[in-house]
Design an enzyme around this catalytic site. Structure first.
Site, PDB file in Angstrom:
ATOM      1  CE1 TYR A  14       0.643 -12.823   9.827  1.00 17.64           C
ATOM      2  CE2 TYR A  14      -0.880 -14.100  11.180  1.00 17.64           C
ATOM      3  CZ  TYR A  14      -0.354 -12.881  10.805  1.00 17.64           C
ATOM      4  OH  TYR A  14      -0.797 -11.726  11.418  1.00 17.64           O
ATOM      5  CB  THR A  57       8.484  -2.313   8.354  1.00 18.33           C
ATOM      6  OG1 THR A  57       7.740  -3.119   9.280  1.00 18.33           O
ATOM      7  CG2 THR A  57       9.870  -2.043   8.915  1.00 18.33           C
ATOM      8  N   GLY A  58       6.090  -1.482   6.335  1.00 17.35           N
ATOM      9  CA  GLY A  58       4.754  -1.824   5.830  1.00 17.35           C
ATOM     10  C   GLY A  58       3.736  -0.743   6.145  1.00 17.35           C
ATOM     11  CB  ALA A  59       4.005   2.846   6.716  1.00 18.05           C
ATOM     12  CB  SER A  89      -1.945  -1.330   3.116  1.00 15.48           C
ATOM     13  OG  SER A  89      -1.455  -2.555   3.617  1.00 15.48           O
ATOM     14  N   GLY A  90      -3.210  -0.852   5.745  1.00 12.64           N
ATOM     15  CA  GLY A  90      -3.657  -1.443   7.007  1.00 12.64           C
ATOM     16  C   GLY A  90      -3.173  -0.740   8.265  1.00 12.64           C
TER      17      GLY A  90
HETATM   18  P1  NDP Z   1      -1.636  -5.424   5.481  1.00 14.34           P
HETATM   19  O1  NDP Z   1      -1.499  -6.542   4.521  1.00 14.34           O
HETATM   20  O2  NDP Z   1      -2.664  -4.379   5.238  1.00 14.34           O
HETATM   21  O3  NDP Z   1      -0.243  -4.695   5.672  1.00 14.34           O
HETATM   22  C1  NDP Z   1       0.957  -5.380   5.601  1.00 14.34           C
HETATM   23  C2  NDP Z   1       2.041  -4.443   5.125  1.00 14.34           C
HETATM   24  O4  NDP Z   1       3.266  -5.188   5.036  1.00 14.34           O
HETATM   25  C3  NDP Z   1       1.785  -3.855   3.751  1.00 14.34           C
HETATM   26  O5  NDP Z   1       2.150  -2.497   3.789  1.00 14.34           O
HETATM   27  C4  NDP Z   1       2.729  -4.629   2.860  1.00 14.34           C
HETATM   28  O6  NDP Z   1       3.210  -3.924   1.750  1.00 14.34           O
HETATM   29  C5  NDP Z   1       3.884  -4.863   3.821  1.00 14.34           C
HETATM   30  N1  NDP Z   1       4.786  -5.897   3.349  1.00 14.34           N
HETATM   31  C6  NDP Z   1       4.509  -7.183   3.024  1.00 14.34           C
HETATM   32  N2  NDP Z   1       5.616  -7.795   2.563  1.00 14.34           N
HETATM   33  C7  NDP Z   1       6.616  -6.890   2.604  1.00 14.34           C
HETATM   34  C8  NDP Z   1       7.987  -6.914   2.247  1.00 14.34           C
HETATM   35  N3  NDP Z   1       8.545  -7.990   1.728  1.00 14.34           N
HETATM   36  N4  NDP Z   1       8.720  -5.795   2.416  1.00 14.34           N
HETATM   37  C9  NDP Z   1       8.162  -4.680   2.923  1.00 14.34           C
HETATM   38  N5  NDP Z   1       6.871  -4.586   3.272  1.00 14.34           N
HETATM   39  C10 NDP Z   1       6.104  -5.685   3.100  1.00 14.34           C
HETATM   40  O7  NDP Z   1      -1.880  -6.148   6.875  1.00 14.34           O
HETATM   41  P2  NDP Z   1      -2.114  -5.580   8.376  1.00 14.34           P
HETATM   42  O8  NDP Z   1      -2.094  -4.110   8.395  1.00 14.34           O
HETATM   43  O9  NDP Z   1      -3.282  -6.286   8.918  1.00 14.34           O
HETATM   44  O10 NDP Z   1      -0.830  -6.159   9.106  1.00 14.34           O
HETATM   45  C11 NDP Z   1       0.083  -5.353   9.807  1.00 14.34           C
HETATM   46  C12 NDP Z   1       0.581  -6.092  11.034  1.00 14.34           C
HETATM   47  O11 NDP Z   1      -0.490  -6.345  11.924  1.00 14.34           O
HETATM   48  C13 NDP Z   1       1.218  -7.455  10.729  1.00 14.34           C
HETATM   49  O12 NDP Z   1       2.383  -7.585  11.522  1.00 14.34           O
HETATM   50  C14 NDP Z   1       0.158  -8.439  11.180  1.00 14.34           C
HETATM   51  O13 NDP Z   1       0.729  -9.667  11.578  1.00 14.34           O
HETATM   52  C15 NDP Z   1      -0.426  -7.689  12.362  1.00 14.34           C
HETATM   53  N6  NDP Z   1      -1.729  -8.113  12.805  1.00 14.34           N
HETATM   54  C16 NDP Z   1      -2.829  -7.970  11.991  1.00 14.34           C
HETATM   55  C17 NDP Z   1      -4.062  -8.378  12.456  1.00 14.34           C
HETATM   56  C18 NDP Z   1      -5.279  -8.256  11.619  1.00 14.34           C
HETATM   57  O14 NDP Z   1      -6.321  -8.692  12.071  1.00 14.34           O
HETATM   58  N7  NDP Z   1      -5.218  -7.692  10.416  1.00 14.34           N
HETATM   59  C19 NDP Z   1      -4.236  -8.917  13.797  1.00 14.34           C
HETATM   60  C20 NDP Z   1      -3.017  -8.991  14.544  1.00 14.34           C
HETATM   61  C21 NDP Z   1      -1.825  -8.591  14.066  1.00 14.34           C
HETATM   62  P3  NDP Z   1       2.329  -3.736   0.389  1.00 14.34           P
HETATM   63  O15 NDP Z   1       1.400  -2.610   0.692  1.00 14.34           O
HETATM   64  O16 NDP Z   1       3.380  -3.389  -0.622  1.00 14.34           O
HETATM   65  O17 NDP Z   1       1.640  -5.044   0.141  1.00 14.34           O
END
Ligand code: NDP
Length: 315
Positions: A190, A8-10, A12-13
């Site tokens: 969060y 899920t959420g693939a 970005s990031g």
């Molecule tokens: P990003 O914001 O880059 O990625 C988040 C993703 O979630 C995006 O693809 C986004 O979609 C998607 N998303 C958000 N809302 C929805 C929704 N309603 N339905 C479907 N998809 C959704 O953040 P990260 O890559 O950093 O986060 C990924 C995970 O890593 C999270 O679980 C976060 O808690 C965890 N994490 C991150 C850390 C960090 O330092 N960044 C540290 C520890 C954990 P869209 O592209 O459409 O916005």
């Protein structure tokens, strides 16, 4: 055959970096479960994933109807499910007012926890039926919800209290928008959602590991200070956060490295232990990390499970 993994959420990031790392092995077909089809398609192309290694499917975790539709389409596709990665998340640290999911739950807990809770419950049978050598359900956690760490003690701290807000439906009408019943705070919401993620993983492990052989795991991939997660933060924060994490806390990890870490939890034969919260040390070696008191509280895990079932309409 190739393994089938839903992430899920693939778009970005961390999710994208993980999809890329798995695609490069040639051993996985990645189902990118995303709310924005075009963004996901562009993202996959931008990291050089080739067409035969991925499929994009629509999923908006902020709508339980969308979660159910996604599950139906997945089942109809006839694809096996070997690994499910619950990775997507929203973070609204500067929001003054709460926003809500389609069903009226506060958005962070509604998306990060409740959406994933329904998704993983509805796909559990598909995981059980997989004949893949190692089937796994992975829920991405975080250090920030973990109050036995320095980062977890930056205020506002995660705290689920007696769960009165969750019991009331988190809707801001006849209940608080916060799990503990307090005033809305986006950063805390969060962190609370991440505690729910880590507790859910452990509850899955207690209920289903022995009978199903599924590995349930969570992880903290490191601080990926450059991802879209911080998109709603003030500009000064976004400027200073990456160097702060790189040079001061030394918790910084690149998206590529974090993606490799999550890809290990998906596919490494050595990481099959269930009920574990993985972290990595300075030399990028994985180890089983400890969770804080609240993030490992069995009683709370069970109560959250039962309340969440009611909210998403599972009983
Ligand atoms: P990003 O914001 O880059 O990625 C988040 C993703 O979630 C995006 O693809 C986004 O979609 C998607 N998303 C958000 N809302 C929805 C929704 N309603 N339905 C479907 N998809 C959704 O953040 P990260 O890559 O950093 O986060 C990924 C995970 O890593 C999270 O679980 C976060 O808690 C965890 N994490 C991150 C850390 C960090 O330092 N960044 C540290 C520890 C954990 P869209 O592209 O459409 O916005």
């Amino acid at each position: 055959r190739k393994g089938s993994v839903i992430i899920t959420g693939a778009s970005s990031g961390l999710g994208l970096a993980t999809a890329k790392a798995l695609a490069e092995t040639g051993k996985w077909h990645i189902i990118m479960a995303c709310r924005d089809f075009l963004k996901a398609e562009r993202a996959a192309k931008s990291v050089g994933m080739s067409k035969e290694n991925y499929t994009i499917m629509h999923l908006d975790l902020a709508s339980l109807d969308s979660v159910r539709q996604f599950v139906d389409s997945y089942k109809q596709s006839g694809r096996p499910l070997d690994v499910l990665v619950c990775n997507a998340a929203v973070y609204q640290p500067t929001a003054k007012e709460p926003s809500f999911t389609a069903e009226g739950f506060e958005l962070s807990v509604g998306t990060n926890h409740l959406g994933h809770f329904l998704l993983s419950r509805l796909l559990l049978d598909d995981l059980k039926q997989s004949d893949y050598p190692s089937k796994r359900l992975i829920i991405v956690g975080s250090i920030t919800g973990n109050t036995n760490t320095l980062a977890g003690n930056v205020p506002p701290k995660a705290n689920l209290g007696d769960l009165r807000g969750l019991a009331g439906g988190l809707n801001g009408l006849n209940s608080s928008t916060m799990i503990d019943g307090g005033e809305f705070d986006g950063a805390k919401a969060y962190k609370d959602s991440k505690v729910c993620n880590m507790l859910t993983m452990q509850e899955f492990h207690r209920r289903f590991h022995e009978e199903s052989g599924i590995t349930f795991a969570s992880l903290y991939p490191g601080c990926i200070a450059t991802t879209g997660l911080f998109r709603e933060h003030i500009p000064l924060f976004r400027l200073l956060f990456p160097p702060f994490q790189k040079y001061i806390t030394k918790g910084y990890v690149s998206e590529e490295e974090a993606g490799k870490r999550l890809a290990q939890v998906v596919s490494e034969p050595s990481l099959t232990k269930s009920g574990v919260y993985w972290s990595w040390n300075k030399d990028s070696a994985s180890f089983e990390n400890q969770l804080s008191e609240e993030a490992s509280n069995e009683d709370k895990a069970r109560k959250i499970w039962e309340l969440s079932e009611k909210l998403v309409g599972l009983n």
